[in-house]
Scaffold this motif. Structure first.
Motif, PDB file in Angstrom:
ATOM      1  N   HIS A 163       0.827  -1.213   0.000  1.00 19.60           N
ATOM      2  CA  HIS A 163       0.000   0.000   0.000  1.00 19.60           C
ATOM      3  C   HIS A 163       0.860   1.261   0.000  1.00 19.60           C
ATOM      4  N   PHE A 164       2.043   1.179   0.586  1.00 16.65           N
ATOM      5  CA  PHE A 164       2.970   2.320   0.551  1.00 16.65           C
ATOM      6  C   PHE A 164       3.373   2.617  -0.895  1.00 16.65           C
ATOM      7  N   VAL A 165       3.758   1.567  -1.605  1.00 13.04           N
ATOM      8  CA  VAL A 165       4.210   1.741  -2.986  1.00 13.04           C
ATOM      9  C   VAL A 165       3.043   2.207  -3.874  1.00 13.04           C
ATOM     10  N   LYS A 166       1.858   1.695  -3.617  1.00 13.18           N
ATOM     11  CA  LYS A 166       0.681   2.154  -4.374  1.00 13.18           C
ATOM     12  C   LYS A 166       0.426   3.640  -4.100  1.00 13.18           C
ATOM     13  N   MET A 167       0.638   4.047  -2.858  1.00 11.86           N
ATOM     14  CA  MET A 167       0.466   5.458  -2.490  1.00 11.86           C
ATOM     15  C   MET A 167       1.429   6.343  -3.290  1.00 11.86           C
ATOM     16  N   VAL A 168       2.698   5.937  -3.351  1.00  9.77           N
ATOM     17  CA  VAL A 168       3.684   6.735  -4.103  1.00  9.77           C
ATOM     18  C   VAL A 168       3.328   6.727  -5.594  1.00  9.77           C
ATOM     19  N   HIS A 169       2.872   5.597  -6.092  1.00  6.96           N
ATOM     20  CA  HIS A 169       2.387   5.525  -7.477  1.00  6.96           C
ATOM     21  C   HIS A 169       1.350   6.630  -7.721  1.00  6.96           C
ATOM     22  N   ASN A 170       0.404   6.742  -6.814  1.00  2.76           N
ATOM     23  CA  ASN A 170      -0.640   7.754  -6.994  1.00  2.76           C
ATOM     24  C   ASN A 170      -0.081   9.171  -6.914  1.00  2.76           C
ATOM     25  N   GLY A 171       0.893   9.368  -6.035  1.00  2.62           N
ATOM     26  CA  GLY A 171       1.524  10.689  -5.938  1.00  2.62           C
ATOM     27  C   GLY A 171       2.188  11.055  -7.259  1.00  2.62           C
ATOM     28  N   ILE A 172       2.917  10.106  -7.818  1.00  2.00           N
ATOM     29  CA  ILE A 172       3.578  10.347  -9.108  1.00  2.00           C
ATOM     30  C   ILE A 172       2.525  10.640 -10.182  1.00  2.00           C
ATOM     31  N   GLU A 173       1.420   9.931 -10.088  1.00  2.00           N
ATOM     32  CA  GLU A 173       0.301  10.144 -11.027  1.00  2.00           C
ATOM     33  C   GLU A 173      -0.192  11.610 -10.946  1.00  2.00           C
ATOM     34  N   TYR A 174      -0.291  12.137  -9.747  1.00  2.00           N
ATOM     35  CA  TYR A 174      -0.711  13.536  -9.579  1.00  2.00           C
ATOM     36  C   TYR A 174       0.256  14.482 -10.307  1.00  2.00           C
ATOM     37  N   ALA A 175       1.572  14.241 -10.116  1.00  2.00           N
ATOM     38  CA  ALA A 175       2.577  15.111 -10.730  1.00  2.00           C
ATOM     39  C   ALA A 175       2.516  15.009 -12.244  1.00  2.00           C
ATOM     40  N   ASP A 176       2.409  13.782 -12.728  1.00  4.47           N
ATOM     41  CA  ASP A 176       2.333  13.517 -14.160  1.00  4.47           C
ATOM     42  C   ASP A 176       1.139  14.253 -14.778  1.00  4.47           C
ATOM     43  N   MET A 177      -0.009  14.150 -14.134  1.00  2.63           N
ATOM     44  CA  MET A 177      -1.225  14.781 -14.660  1.00  2.63           C
ATOM     45  C   MET A 177      -1.110  16.301 -14.651  1.00  2.63           C
ATOM     46  N   GLN A 178      -0.539  16.844 -13.563  1.00  2.00           N
ATOM     47  CA  GLN A 178      -0.403  18.291 -13.462  1.00  2.00           C
ATOM     48  C   GLN A 178       0.562  18.813 -14.532  1.00  2.00           C
ATOM     49  N   LEU A 179       1.630  18.070 -14.802  1.00  2.00           N
ATOM     50  CA  LEU A 179       2.588  18.482 -15.835  1.00  2.00           C
ATOM     51  C   LEU A 179       1.924  18.533 -17.205  1.00  2.00           C
TER      52      LEU A 179
END
Ligand code: NDP
Length: 484
Positions: free
Chosen positions: A179-195
């Motif tokens: 779940h930790f790694v899934k959480m970071v995945h989602n964080g990266i997803e936020y950055a990717d989408m914002q970019l």
């Protein structure tokens, strides 16, 4: 007992996961609090494979072969806790309870401890890809014991997305690692989408391009280094026309980005771990700012002064060559900023592993993100290569491939950030990523001044460049220095 796997919770995610399991040769026991969902699943999809619908949880557990393995897909939070406990009451030592919902990794650590004390296995499993992924092949990030992975691994491998011949699932680590790694995945997803959103804004408001033209730019980008699911769906969204008004769909959508909290968790955790994830942080804050309509309306009413962003790059737009060159600059800026966001996310995983006692294979994590999940991208092969080389490095930015990529992109990146600032176009992730890169490159940072200030007002002490130890200057006295 006939089913080799069970699913509890048959809303969008659970129903899709059950169907995926059944389609791949598993016999799937299914249970839902309200039986009607199980009935609907049977009526609509019962012919897709072998299902064993249960009306009660007792019946559900009774239909599972040993070690009994049940995947919980109910509402996150208290309902998940209730279901874990209800299942644990009915199960026996050696059985496996899997929470495939979106749990906070610290809850997973807590739950694993409690369930382990009862002799059962508890696996917190991150699942990415939404409803479609759950049905057609998600990327999955299971935690828990090695022993539970022996039973669960083949089942999860049977339903995972496949990228370049490999299933997008691997045993991430013990307790809350998945779940930790899934959480970071989602964080990266936020950055990717914002970019991607910042790139769109520069082209739409800055260059004055229409959504259709921008869709074509993203389609072009999708053929190169930026090839990814998110770039692909961006083009699809921008092509779409609203049936009601005949206008581009993008123009009729309210500009307030929602969120369910995983990005916030990623940033909170990074703050606790002391890892700067500026790209993800700015992406979360950008969604937050977008969702303050009252404040934004007041800002408009007050007429906060500044340059007119709309058409700010009209001169560039008028010249086809210059326009293409600027669009290429934006592409390069997106690429470089994306590398920074991933580097930061991977740093968070490295640090999390140290603090929580996990052995994370970062190369394997990059590989299971190549298919099924929202951030799936060609680019992840490169990250996998970087971590797979066996070389130890403190940042993805030090890997020869990424170092060269960022160095090559940086002239463009700097032009984009400078032009965005001059035009009054907010580009928080572009600019904060560049600031991070430049801070990392700086031999001396102004942090020295901060240490001076801290020592003056709070006697917090400082280190010296020429001598080990902690020092304090007697600021209110004769300004002599003492060793602390
Ligand atoms: P929901 O989160 O909407 O939850 C609905 C399900 O939970 C129903 O089966 C419902 O049963 C059950 N439920 C709710 N409260 C209770 C309770 N007190 N006791 C027993 N069962 C209860 O379903 P989703 O399918 O959208 O998501 C399931 C999980 O997967 C969530 O944790 C979610 O965060 C996670 N997830 C979702 C993704 C998505 O794209 N939607 C992606 C990845 C993970 P009933 O029918 O009886 O009301």
């Amino acid at each position: 007992a006939v089913a080799n796997i069970g699913v509890v919770g048959l809303a969008a995610m659970g129903a899709s996961l059950s169907r995926n399991l059944a389609r791949h040769g598993n016999t799937v026991a299914v249970f839902n609090r309200h039986y009607s969902r199980a009935q609907t699943l049977m009526t609509e999809h019962g012919s897709e494979g072998k299902f064993v619908p249960a009306q009660t949880l007792e019946e559900f557990v009774g239909s599972l072969t040993r070690p009994r393995t049940a995947i919980i897909m109910v509402k996150a939070g208290e309902p998940t806790d209730d279901m874990i406990n209800a299942l644990a009451d009915l199960m026996e030592p050696g059985d496996i309870i899997v929470d495939a919902g979106n749990a906070y990794f610290k809850d997973t650590i807590r739950r694993e401890q409690a369930i382990r004390a009862r002799g059962l296995h508890f696996v917190g499993c991150g699942v990415s890809g939404g409803e479609e992924g759950a049905l057609l092949g998600p990327s999955m990030m299971p935690g828990g014991t090695e022993e539970s992975w022996r039973t669960l691994g083949p089942i999860l491998k049977s339903i995972a997305a496949v990228a370049e011949g490999e299933p997008c699932v691997t045993h991430i680590g013990t307790d809350g690692a998945g779940h930790f790694v899934k959480m970071v995945h989602n964080g990266i997803e936020y950055a990717d989408m914002q970019l991607i959103a910042e790139s769109y804004d520069l082209m739409r408001r800055g260059l004055g391009l229409e959504p259709e033209a921008i869709a074509q730019v993203f389609e072009e980008w999708n053929k190169g280094d930026l090839n990814s699911y998110l770039v692909q769906i961006t083009a699809e969204v921008l092509h779409h026309m609203d049936a009601k008004t005949g206008k581009p769909f993008i123009d009729i959508v309210t500009d307030q980005a929602g969120m369910k909290g995983t990005g916030t968790w990623t940033v909170q955790t990074a703050l606790e771990l002391g890892v700067p994830v500026t790209g993800i942080g700015e992406a979360v804050f950008a969604r937050g700012l977008s969702s303050t309509p009252a404040l934004r309306q007041e800002a408009e009413a007050k007429g906060l002064g500044g340059p007119q962003a709309e058409g700010a790059f009209a001169a560039l737009a008028a010249d086809p060559e210059e326009r293409s060159a600027f669009i290429e600059d934006i592409r390069q800026a997106l690429y470089a900023s994306k590398i920074v966001a991933y580097a930061q996310g991977f740093n968070e995983m490295e640090e999390g592993a140290k603090v929580y006692g996990w052995t994370l294979d970062l190369g394997a994590i990059a590989r299971i993100w190549r298919g099924g999940c929202i951030i799936r991208a060609k680019f992840l092969n490169r990250i996998s290569d970087a971590y797979g080389s066996g070389e130890q490095f403190g940042s993805l930015l030090f890997d020869p491939f990424f170092k060269k990529a960022v160095e090559g992109a940086q002239d463009s990146w700097r032009r984009v950030v400078a032009r965005a600032a001059q035009a009054g176009l907010p580009a928080p992730v572009f600019s904060s990523s560049l600031a991070y890169y430049d801070a990392l490159r700086s031999r001396r940072l102004p942090a020295a001044l901060i240490q001076g200030q801290r020592d003056l007002f709070g006697a917090h002490t400082y280190g010296r460049v020429d001598e080990p130890g902690a020092f304090h200057t007697l600021w209110a006295g004769d300004k002599s220095e003492i060793k602390a």
